[in-house]
Design a protein around this motif. Structure first.
Motif, mmCIF file in Angstrom:
data_model
loop_
_atom_site.group_PDB
_atom_site.id
_atom_site.type_symbol
_atom_site.label_atom_id
_atom_site.label_comp_id
_atom_site.label_asym_id
_atom_site.label_seq_id
_atom_site.Cartn_x
_atom_site.Cartn_y
_atom_site.Cartn_z
ATOM 1 N N TYR B 525 21.971 -4.711 1.180
ATOM 2 C CA TYR B 525 21.405 -4.010 0.023
ATOM 3 C C TYR B 525 22.396 -2.965 -0.474
ATOM 4 N N PRO B 526 22.340 -2.507 -1.720
ATOM 5 C CA PRO B 526 21.408 -2.944 -2.774
ATOM 6 C C PRO B 526 21.748 -4.320 -3.341
ATOM 7 N N VAL B 527 20.707 -4.981 -3.883
ATOM 8 C CA VAL B 527 20.924 -6.288 -4.516
ATOM 9 C C VAL B 527 20.297 -6.308 -5.918
ATOM 10 N N VAL B 528 20.659 -7.348 -6.621
ATOM 11 C CA VAL B 528 20.093 -7.638 -7.949
ATOM 12 C C VAL B 528 19.339 -8.951 -7.825
ATOM 13 N N CYS B 529 18.195 -9.080 -8.476
ATOM 14 C CA CYS B 529 17.486 -10.368 -8.489
ATOM 15 C C CYS B 529 17.417 -10.926 -9.901
ATOM 16 N N LYS B 530 17.662 -12.229 -10.013
ATOM 17 C CA LYS B 530 17.637 -12.866 -11.338
ATOM 18 C C LYS B 530 16.934 -14.211 -11.256
ATOM 19 N N VAL B 531 16.120 -14.492 -12.227
ATOM 20 C CA VAL B 531 15.464 -15.786 -12.256
ATOM 21 C C VAL B 531 16.497 -16.862 -12.594
ATOM 22 N N ILE B 532 16.339 -18.037 -11.986
ATOM 23 C CA ILE B 532 17.207 -19.167 -12.299
ATOM 24 C C ILE B 532 16.335 -20.274 -12.882
ATOM 25 N N SER B 533 16.550 -20.538 -14.154
ATOM 26 C CA SER B 533 15.761 -21.581 -14.820
ATOM 27 C C SER B 533 16.504 -22.042 -16.050
ATOM 28 N N GLU B 534 16.606 -23.341 -16.226
ATOM 29 C CA GLU B 534 17.316 -23.790 -17.430
ATOM 30 C C GLU B 534 16.466 -23.587 -18.680
ATOM 31 N N ASP B 535 15.225 -23.237 -18.478
ATOM 32 C CA ASP B 535 14.368 -22.961 -19.627
ATOM 33 C C ASP B 535 14.394 -21.482 -20.021
ATOM 34 N N VAL B 536 15.054 -20.675 -19.200
ATOM 35 C CA VAL B 536 15.112 -19.234 -19.494
ATOM 36 C C VAL B 536 16.568 -18.806 -19.592
ATOM 37 N N LEU B 537 17.083 -18.863 -20.803
ATOM 38 C CA LEU B 537 18.499 -18.521 -20.962
ATOM 39 C C LEU B 537 18.672 -17.019 -21.205
ATOM 40 N N HIS B 538 17.675 -16.392 -21.752
ATOM 41 C CA HIS B 538 17.752 -14.935 -21.944
ATOM 42 C C HIS B 538 16.901 -14.272 -20.873
ATOM 43 N N LYS B 539 17.498 -14.141 -19.679
ATOM 44 C CA LYS B 539 16.754 -13.713 -18.497
ATOM 45 C C LYS B 539 16.123 -12.348 -18.678
ATOM 46 N N THR B 540 16.880 -11.427 -19.279
ATOM 47 C CA THR B 540 16.383 -10.050 -19.386
ATOM 48 C C THR B 540 15.168 -9.994 -20.295
ATOM 49 N N ASP B 541 15.253 -10.711 -21.422
ATOM 50 C CA ASP B 541 14.122 -10.731 -22.349
ATOM 51 C C ASP B 541 12.847 -11.223 -21.656
ATOM 52 N N ALA B 542 13.009 -12.123 -20.679
ATOM 53 C CA ALA B 542 11.850 -12.721 -20.013
ATOM 54 C C ALA B 542 11.379 -11.868 -18.838
ATOM 55 N N GLY B 543 11.973 -10.707 -18.636
ATOM 56 C CA GLY B 543 11.649 -9.896 -17.466
ATOM 57 C C GLY B 543 12.137 -10.547 -16.193
ATOM 58 N N VAL B 545 15.032 -10.167 -14.597
ATOM 59 C CA VAL B 545 16.110 -9.485 -13.880
ATOM 60 C C VAL B 545 15.602 -8.158 -13.311
ATOM 61 N N LYS B 546 15.887 -7.895 -12.038
ATOM 62 C CA LYS B 546 15.577 -6.586 -11.437
ATOM 63 C C LYS B 546 16.835 -6.089 -10.724
ATOM 64 N N VAL B 547 17.195 -4.849 -10.979
ATOM 65 C CA VAL B 547 18.435 -4.336 -10.379
ATOM 66 C C VAL B 547 18.104 -3.249 -9.360
ATOM 67 N N ASN B 548 19.113 -2.904 -8.579
ATOM 68 C CA ASN B 548 19.045 -1.744 -7.684
ATOM 69 C C ASN B 548 17.918 -1.871 -6.648
ATOM 70 N N ILE B 549 17.826 -3.034 -6.073
ATOM 71 C CA ILE B 549 16.812 -3.293 -5.030
ATOM 72 C C ILE B 549 17.397 -2.860 -3.698
ATOM 73 N N GLN B 550 16.685 -1.913 -3.038
ATOM 74 C CA GLN B 550 17.289 -1.209 -1.905
ATOM 75 C C GLN B 550 16.891 -1.767 -0.535
ATOM 76 N N ASN B 551 15.784 -2.498 -0.462
ATOM 77 C CA ASN B 551 15.334 -2.958 0.878
ATOM 78 C C ASN B 551 14.421 -4.174 0.752
ATOM 79 N N ALA B 552 14.006 -4.673 1.906
ATOM 80 C CA ALA B 552 13.236 -5.912 1.976
ATOM 81 C C ALA B 552 11.921 -5.792 1.227
#
Lengths: 715, 715
Positions: B525-543, B545-552
């Motif tokens: 940690y820290p990590v970033v989480c991002k959705v992976i989907s070919e139907d979601v090209l604008h990840k941020t717009d779809a909510g 992406v989450k950044v600055n994840i510090q623990n489990a």
């Protein structure tokens, strides 16, 4: 006598003396006499040279003093060393207008410069006006009076008189351009080469020509701007009189400016300032001899475009494509045809042509030439078309006939028609010639045509719309002149900005510990603290700025830290105090507004975005102060970063109208300050969202008196 | 038979039939015969028209089938409706080379297009090659064989043969340009107008001319690029053979492209891609007919510049300033004179001249013309001067003599000498003419001269240095072709980038709750989480992406939040999982690298900086893939934002060399992917400080198969 009157006499002399004349008509001192004779000058000619009794049967005098009659103009072809003596003679004889051909003055260094100054002083004392030195002469085209030794005076085909006046600092460029323009049948009233411009300079001549009734277009080749105020006065006359002024200014590059210095000893001045002023005041600038001739041609016709809607016709699809390309590249406006006009054109042309804009009538017009001319007539009748470009590659008898018809149509309408004929002299020369004789602007390539049209459209627009209706005259408190000296630091500048109704953050100046104790509980936290000292212009570098101060205790600490850091940074700095200011938390776009004194044009106003726009892209916009609202908005729109003000991709739209207001107010402040500002900088200026205004976060003014070396005032 | 062989036969026919000939020599169908006769064509002429027995005493045939001898080339001047029948006759008669003048094909719409396709199919089946339709013909200049009805064939002064070959899609532009160039004594080998380019197109002709021994310079007017690969092949031949290829491409603007479509039915293609490729591969691009002629002139002389060090000489200070200005504007390099050369020049010229560069020998050279020519000779002997520009305004006998001396000097040296003579035809025409006859490039204005010189210097440089020595061929893992379809999302693209040795953040894919449980305690940690989907090209717009994840615990929460948000955003989205990635905290400059498929040129590589550089300034650089390191660096240097990579005003210098490596690797990946990438985007690509490398934070590839409408792949 004024310079204007002197120029008038120089250009219209009833008697001419040639001092230092030579019988060798191939020499520089022989040619002026030869040229007057071969062009059959009707006034009196007085050759002056003690060596001869007569030249070509005309009596020659040993000295100017021996001439029996009055001498209007003396052409001086003697060595610079004899100039002071000659001046004495001219004074005694009452000769008030001299043309100095010779070199050996300011252009050869200090000694020549000293001589030039002596000559000028003596001339001014004697009421004598001088053209030159280091010039090849001048030409009254309408009466055919060549005074000098320019190569183009030696033409055997005579001069073509007309409505273009031309003043050129360079003889070589001036008269070769004149010759080339004459070949294209452009008619001139006067042409003057000003050389070293000891007394009469190019702008004086332009001013004279603007007032001349026969001159309708004025052109100038300049290496420097001898008088910025006069240039602006000229631009105003240009507009009022509806006479375009076309300028080719050399010394645009650094190397070019250096070369100009060693040429006619002229200061070229900042080219950036010149370009900004020319654009703002509707002067037409060209970059090249060809471009100048092409512009002369279209303006000489005298028509103006009512608007910017352009339609092109040609018999070649490729020419149409080229015109569309150039139109876009040059920022012209090729509009779609109205449905009515489109239908009419469609009926005329073959199915494989194009009734869009560009109109392609196809090579079918080789068989049926009426297609070309009838299409032209349809466009003449269409009120939604402001200017027409007609392109053809047809030569021979057919091309010639088409040209004759264009002339008829052109004479019936006040709508500008520009013609391109691309082809050899052998095949298309006759058509081109007949158009030129009729004054219809005709060019060899589409690019040349479109570039000339751009000048015409821009100038027409300027004459019609130059001054915005919103010219706002803000009330500017008159400055106390004793006050304007040295450097005004942030607090003083912000006071002034407040008077100009420009918002600044609320703040308190803390001059000592006791003031600090007084105010520290009363502030609206958070605040920012900044050192105020005219010796510390880069506050951040000196540790003189603390942000995000939340309470009285932190303020106390910040105050002490700042004094300590600044002292360490510059032990001799005179510190006025520390400014504690409200910390504005609204999102804003960072910009700056500056004022710079230009030696030619006075106060210039500069603006731009902060950050990479200024650091990396040097993205700034410049105008002469004062501005009206329209000009201020134009200034902003010129910035590469302008889309950020409008709000790009989700960013918010900023308060452009408040920003425009501030630009206008600051520009009036600058111009009303009697030229005393050396440099002023409002930086940063925060621009908030639409309707939320702007705020000046820092500022400085360096006044001209007491201003030392240029200082960098960015923070 | 290949097209190249066919073009050879078309240009060098020993017998010509004219089908549909008219006795009216002023008509389009009469002119081809008239032109062959008036230029005394030496081969056999077979007029074909059932209406006549003979024309001008030459036997006329009712049909092509009746012609007794062999027919090399048939010029077809009949209506498009009869073309299919004519083709049958040609096939039967064994005529394999046709020139189609007529309209009524692809340029008139669907019906014409269908006819054109039928004609082409039949011709191909019969082994017949066709030039046109919708063309005015072609000209073998060296043997004086005009085949067609171009106006310039009607010259009475004959053709001027030489080493320039010219292919033009437009007849009007092609032959009027040819005529104008001939007037300036530029000699040609061949000129071909390709019109609708049904079969033989402009690039075929350029390819042929490059191989032709007598042709040393090849020029083309193009409205579209019919074959991108061939253009690149041509550029390689141009370099190997040291024969410049000069291209005037129309349809640069949107309006121009539309006009081109309705003209010769050519797709103009992306002009941006064309410009990028031309620049990369050393093709010379010009914008205007004049510019083309000026370039032909300097290249026709055959000299090359050894380097870019330019010196100018003139007898006018103003011309010197102008040349300095243009030099800077055009990116040329006017160097200071070496002290040795400077001293020598100083001794020659008057004190008020200038022995700097620009050299001003002053009008004193009117008296002592040796000053001009001796200065020229000093520069010829100076190895630190690569090209010389000589400007004069002198006319008459003196100017003529100087020109003759220039010719002598020019012939003794392989250093390019370009001459400007600004003046009227009357005064300076004779000098200009003698220079033109001798092949010395001479121009009417300094701007034209400097622009031509720029083309010469650029091309000379390209031929010498075009390919960098650092051409790196990275090892690219061959792709499994069955794999390359649909859309590759971030995880798959990052796998591929890792194979290409491009750093990506360390990450784990979480496909379900059980995987989440497995890894959540083991992550750094820290990590970033991002959705992976070919139907979601604008990840941020779809909510997504989450950044600055510090623990489990936060990871668990983020995982659930993302799935929920994305589902709400697009309930039908197929979600592959959530990527948990190390969060890189190093300071970096944000860039992007993209690949775009171009219909003409295949994979183009695009790069630029993020943020306002792309959003506001559209600041991108484009090349054809693959790149070598030199090309990749050039690409970066072209960016307006390049100073940010170098570190501007206190900013750190970034790892340009790693960025160059990645550009090269990605470009080779793109070009080795067999043209299957529709669009690829690495965005953002973070560039760290010097020595710290780069990292690709996100990426996507849209493969050509299964690619739907263009998608925007920015995140």
């Amino acid at each position: 006598m004024s310079k204007i009157e002197a120029i008038n006499r120089l250009l219209n002399p009833s008697s001419i003396a040639i001092v230092g004349v030579s019988k060798d008509f191939t020499s520089i001192s022989g040619k002026p006499m030869k040229n007057l004779l071969s062009h059959q000058y009707k006034g009196k000619i007085y050759p002056v040279n003690p060596k001869y009794n007569d030249i070509e049967g005309i009596q020659c005098y040993p000295s100017i003093l021996e001439i029996p009659g009055e001498v209007d103009v003396a052409l001086i072809a003697v060595s610079s060393k004899r100039m002071l003596q000659i001046l004495d003679d001219c004074k005694e004889k009452g000769v008030h207008h001299l043309v100095l051909f010779g070199s050996g003055f300011a252009e050869v260094g200090e000694e020549g410069m000293a001589l030039q100054e002596k000559v000028l002083a003596k001339a001014q004392q004697a009421g004598i006006h001088i053209l030159g030195p280091n010039c090849v002469g001048l030409l009254n085209v309408k009466d055919g009076i060549p005074m000098g030794f320019a190569t183009s005076f030696e033409t055997k085909v005579g001069f073509n008189a007309g409505n273009v006046g031309f003043a050129s600092q360079s003889g070589a460029i001036g008269f070769s351009l004149f010759g080339l323009a004459q070949e294209e049948n452009i008619g001139f009233s006067y042409i003057v080469n000003t050389g070293n411009q000891m007394d009469i300079h190019s702008l004086d001549c332009i001013e004279y020509m603007l007032e001349d009734v026969e001159t309708k277009v004025v052109a100038g080749y300049l290496e420097g701007i001898p008088d910025g105020e006069l240039l602006i006065k000229i631009s105003e006359s240009s507009k009022q009189l509806n006479k375009p002024v076309i300028l080719l200014k050399a010394g645009r590059s650094e190397l070019g400016q250096q070369a100009a210095l060693s040429h006619t000893a002229s200061l070229t001045g900042s080219d950036e300032a010149f370009r900004a002023v020319a654009k703002q005041f509707g002067l037409i600038t060209v970059n090249d001899v060809d471009d100048m001739i092409d512009a002369m041609k279209v303006f000489s016709r005298g028509k103006r475009a009512k608007g910017n809607r352009i339609v092109t016709i040609s018999n070649s699809g490729a020419a149409g494509i080229a015109m569309a390309d150039y139109s876009e590249e040059l920022g012209l406006n090729m509009v779609p045809l109205s449905s009515n006009t489109g239908e009419k054109v469609k009926k005329l042309i073959p199915p494989y042509g194009s009734a869009l804009n560009p109109i392609d009538v196809t090579a079918q017009a080789l068989k049926e030439q009426h297609i070309l001319t009838e299409t032209l007539e349809i466009l003449i009748d269409d009120d939604e078309v402001d200017a027409i470009v007609f392109q053809t590659t047809f030569g021979g008898e057919l091309g010639f006939k088409i040209c004759q018809q264009i002339i008829d149509i052109d004479q019936k309408t006040d709508k500008p028609i520009l013609v391109t004929i691309t082809g050899t002299q052998e095949l298309t020369g006759k058509g081109r010639e007949v158009l030129q004789k009729a004054g219809v602007p005709v060019y060899a390539t589409s690019y040349k045509t479109m570039l000339a049209l751009k000048h015409l459209v821009n100038y027409s627009h300027f004459v019609k719309n130059g001054v915005s209706n919103e010219r706002l005259i803000p009330e500017i408190t008159a400055l106390q002149l004793e006050d304007v000296q040295g450097v005004w630091t942030e607090v003083r500048v912000k006071e002034e900005l407040t008077k100009l109704s420009v918002r600044v953050p609320e703040g308190k100046m803390i001059k000592d510990q006791s003031q600090l104790s007084e105010i520290k509980e009363a502030l609206n936290y958070p605040v920012v603290c900044k050192v105020i000292s005219e010796d510390v212009l880069h506050k951040t570098d000196a540790g003189g700025v603390k942000v995000n101060i939340q309470n009285a205790q932190q303020l106390q600490q910040a105050y002490e830290d700042i004094l300590q850091s600044v002292h360490a940074y510059n032990p001799t700095a005179r510190i006025e105090g520390v400014l504690a200011e409200e910390m504005i938390l609204d999102d804003a776009l960072e910009m700056f507004i500056g004022v710079k004194d230009d030696p030619q044009f006075g106060s210039l106003i500069v603006c731009g975005l902060g950050g990479i726009f200024i650091e990396v892209l040097k993205d700034v916009s410049i105008r002469k102060a004062p501005l009206d609202k329209g000009e201020a908005l134009e200034m902003l729109k010129e910035l590469k970063g302008y889309p950020l003000l409008e709000g790009v991709r989700g960013g918010s739209k900023r308060d452009i109208s408040s920003l425009v207001d501030v630009l206008v107010r600051v520009s009036h402040f600058a111009s009303s300050s009697n030229g005393k500002i050396s440099e002023m900088d409002i930086n940063p200026l925060w621009v908030f969202d639409e309707g939320m205004g702007v705020a000046a976060l820092d500022g400085i003014i360096v006044w001209k008196e007491n201003s030392q070396d240029p200082v960098s005032v960015r923070n």
